[in-house]
Design a protein around this motif. Structure first.
Motif, PDB file in Angstrom:
ATOM      1  N   LEU A  93      43.019  50.350  34.550  1.00  0.00           N
ATOM      2  CA  LEU A  93      42.429  49.164  35.232  1.00  0.00           C
ATOM      3  C   LEU A  93      41.125  49.254  34.646  1.00  0.00           C
ATOM      4  O   LEU A  93      40.634  48.141  34.214  1.00  0.00           O
ATOM      5  CB  LEU A  93      42.364  49.102  36.796  1.00  0.00           C
ATOM      6  N   GLU A  94      40.170  50.224  34.564  1.00  0.00           N
ATOM      7  CA  GLU A  94      38.955  50.282  34.066  1.00  0.00           C
ATOM      8  C   GLU A  94      39.023  49.934  32.693  1.00  0.00           C
ATOM      9  O   GLU A  94      38.123  49.123  32.129  1.00  0.00           O
ATOM     10  CB  GLU A  94      38.061  51.453  34.291  1.00  0.00           C
ATOM     11  N   ASP A  95      39.738  50.386  31.904  1.00  0.00           N
ATOM     12  CA  ASP A  95      40.006  49.957  30.509  1.00  0.00           C
ATOM     13  C   ASP A  95      40.254  48.673  30.177  1.00  0.00           C
ATOM     14  O   ASP A  95      39.621  48.111  29.338  1.00  0.00           O
ATOM     15  CB  ASP A  95      40.958  51.013  29.782  1.00  0.00           C
ATOM     16  N   TYR A  96      40.994  48.067  30.889  1.00  0.00           N
ATOM     17  CA  TYR A  96      41.265  46.598  30.902  1.00  0.00           C
ATOM     18  C   TYR A  96      40.185  45.668  31.043  1.00  0.00           C
ATOM     19  O   TYR A  96      39.714  44.905  30.228  1.00  0.00           O
ATOM     20  CB  TYR A  96      42.427  46.190  31.770  1.00  0.00           C
ATOM     21  N   GLY A 101      35.694  42.323  29.415  1.00  0.00           N
ATOM     22  CA  GLY A 101      34.282  42.296  29.730  1.00  0.00           C
ATOM     23  C   GLY A 101      34.251  41.732  31.245  1.00  0.00           C
ATOM     24  O   GLY A 101      33.558  40.376  31.579  1.00  0.00           O
ATOM     25  N   LEU A 102      34.875  42.554  32.162  1.00  0.00           N
ATOM     26  CA  LEU A 102      34.674  42.113  33.552  1.00  0.00           C
ATOM     27  C   LEU A 102      34.042  43.210  34.207  1.00  0.00           C
ATOM     28  O   LEU A 102      34.009  43.028  35.576  1.00  0.00           O
ATOM     29  CB  LEU A 102      36.157  42.014  34.142  1.00  0.00           C
ATOM     30  N   THR A 103      33.057  43.982  33.711  1.00  0.00           N
ATOM     31  CA  THR A 103      32.333  44.843  34.468  1.00  0.00           C
ATOM     32  C   THR A 103      30.922  44.555  34.206  1.00  0.00           C
ATOM     33  O   THR A 103      30.357  44.006  33.095  1.00  0.00           O
ATOM     34  CB  THR A 103      32.686  46.185  34.032  1.00  0.00           C
ATOM     35  N   LEU A 109      34.588  49.580  38.224  1.00  0.00           N
ATOM     36  CA  LEU A 109      34.831  48.547  38.855  1.00  0.00           C
ATOM     37  C   LEU A 109      35.831  48.836  40.237  1.00  0.00           C
ATOM     38  O   LEU A 109      35.666  48.267  41.451  1.00  0.00           O
ATOM     39  CB  LEU A 109      36.182  47.504  38.164  1.00  0.00           C
ATOM     40  N   ILE A 110      36.191  50.289  40.432  1.00  0.00           N
ATOM     41  CA  ILE A 110      36.639  50.572  41.575  1.00  0.00           C
ATOM     42  C   ILE A 110      35.583  51.171  42.652  1.00  0.00           C
ATOM     43  O   ILE A 110      35.004  52.137  42.344  1.00  0.00           O
ATOM     44  CB  ILE A 110      37.868  51.811  41.212  1.00  0.00           C
ATOM     45  N   THR A 111      35.495  50.778  43.656  1.00  0.00           N
ATOM     46  CA  THR A 111      34.189  50.989  44.390  1.00  0.00           C
ATOM     47  C   THR A 111      34.826  52.148  45.508  1.00  0.00           C
ATOM     48  O   THR A 111      33.897  52.798  46.077  1.00  0.00           O
ATOM     49  CB  THR A 111      33.866  49.709  45.292  1.00  0.00           C
ATOM     50  N   SER A 112      36.129  52.181  45.908  1.00  0.00           N
ATOM     51  CA  SER A 112      36.223  52.916  46.736  1.00  0.00           C
ATOM     52  C   SER A 112      37.975  53.152  46.636  1.00  0.00           C
ATOM     53  O   SER A 112      38.850  52.058  46.240  1.00  0.00           O
ATOM     54  CB  SER A 112      36.009  52.833  48.255  1.00  0.00           C
ATOM     55  N   ILE A 133      38.174  46.939  44.606  1.00  0.00           N
ATOM     56  CA  ILE A 133      37.796  46.426  43.136  1.00  0.00           C
ATOM     57  C   ILE A 133      36.664  45.592  43.404  1.00  0.00           C
ATOM     58  O   ILE A 133      36.764  44.532  43.942  1.00  0.00           O
ATOM     59  CB  ILE A 133      39.087  46.139  42.376  1.00  0.00           C
ATOM     60  N   LYS A 134      35.706  45.645  42.384  1.00  0.00           N
ATOM     61  CA  LYS A 134      34.736  44.756  42.291  1.00  0.00           C
ATOM     62  C   LYS A 134      34.494  44.419  40.546  1.00  0.00           C
ATOM     63  O   LYS A 134      34.236  45.323  39.822  1.00  0.00           O
ATOM     64  CB  LYS A 134      33.268  45.101  42.846  1.00  0.00           C
ATOM     65  N   VAL A 135      34.748  43.072  40.375  1.00  0.00           N
ATOM     66  CA  VAL A 135      34.659  42.614  39.004  1.00  0.00           C
ATOM     67  C   VAL A 135      33.691  41.434  38.663  1.00  0.00           C
ATOM     68  O   VAL A 135      33.484  40.739  40.097  1.00  0.00           O
ATOM     69  CB  VAL A 135      35.941  42.468  38.591  1.00  0.00           C
ATOM     70  N   SER A 136      33.160  41.142  37.710  1.00  0.00           N
ATOM     71  CA  SER A 136      32.324  40.100  37.582  1.00  0.00           C
ATOM     72  C   SER A 136      32.387  39.484  36.211  1.00  0.00           C
ATOM     73  O   SER A 136      32.937  40.202  35.413  1.00  0.00           O
ATOM     74  CB  SER A 136      30.746  40.811  37.588  1.00  0.00           C
ATOM     75  N   GLY A 137      32.522  38.273  36.133  1.00  0.00           N
ATOM     76  CA  GLY A 137      32.591  37.689  34.825  1.00  0.00           C
ATOM     77  C   GLY A 137      33.088  36.090  34.900  1.00  0.00           C
ATOM     78  O   GLY A 137      32.941  35.608  36.285  1.00  0.00           O
TER      79      GLY A 137
END
Length: 187
Positions: A93-96, A101-103, A109-112, A133-137
């Protein structure tokens, strides 16, 4: 003669009033009857819908409880309790998200990650693994990421999505709660 005309007029007025009251009573009674019939028809339709839903739920119950091919398919797609498989999934998930460009910089991205105590799918001894999960974009990338989460190869669902637009940084921030069923170790 005048007295007789007065009696006729009074009788006529009383007859008109009684007729109006009778017609009003019939109209109100008919209106209530029509509303009652409509209410009964709505109740029958709701009952029919509930019966259909009951049949669908019974089918799902039979699929999960009998060793059917659908049940075996579900079993194959429950995340194992192996720490390696959970970490592998999170790394994917983090690699994706980094690739699209969502981080934000180096933040994860995984907060807990936590498991719930309830046993959601008791037959497989599987419970909820709650991943925040927290993403930005931009909106399109977030929509694409949500589509990816909806199609991951595990039994899962998105429990909550909270998307807000950050006017300062000109991008969307999404907080997502993803639930994946994880098999617990038998002890």
């Amino acid at each position: 003669m005048n007295n007789k005309n007065n009696k006729k007029n009074i009788s006529l007025i009383v007859l008109i009033i009684v007729s109006i009251l009778f017609i009003t009573f019939i109209y109100l009674f008919n209106t209530r009857l029509v509303n009652y019939k409509t209410s009964i028809a709505d109740d029958y339709n709701k009952l029919a819908d509930l019966e259909k839903e009951k049949k669908v739920l019974e089918n799902y119950k039979n699929i999960l409880l009998t060793g059917s091919s659908e049940s075996n398919h579900v079993k194959r797609h429950i995340l194992t309790d192996d720490r390696k498989s959970v970490l592998g999934f999170m790394n994917e998930l983090e690699d994706y998200t980094k690739n699209v460009g969502l981080t934000d910089g180096n933040s994860s991205l995984i907060t807990s990650v936590a498991s719930r105590e309830n046993a959601s799918i008791t037959k497989y001894n599987a419970g909820d693994l709650v991943i925040n999960i927290k993403v930005s974009g931009d909106q399109e990338k977030i929509d694409s990421f949500l589509n990816l989460l909806n199609n991951i190869p595990f039994v899962s669902y998105i429990e909550k999505i909270d998307i807000k637009f950050d006017y300062i940084n000109k991008k969307h921030n999404a907080n997502i709660i993803l639930i994946i069923y994880q098999k617990h170790e038998s002890k």
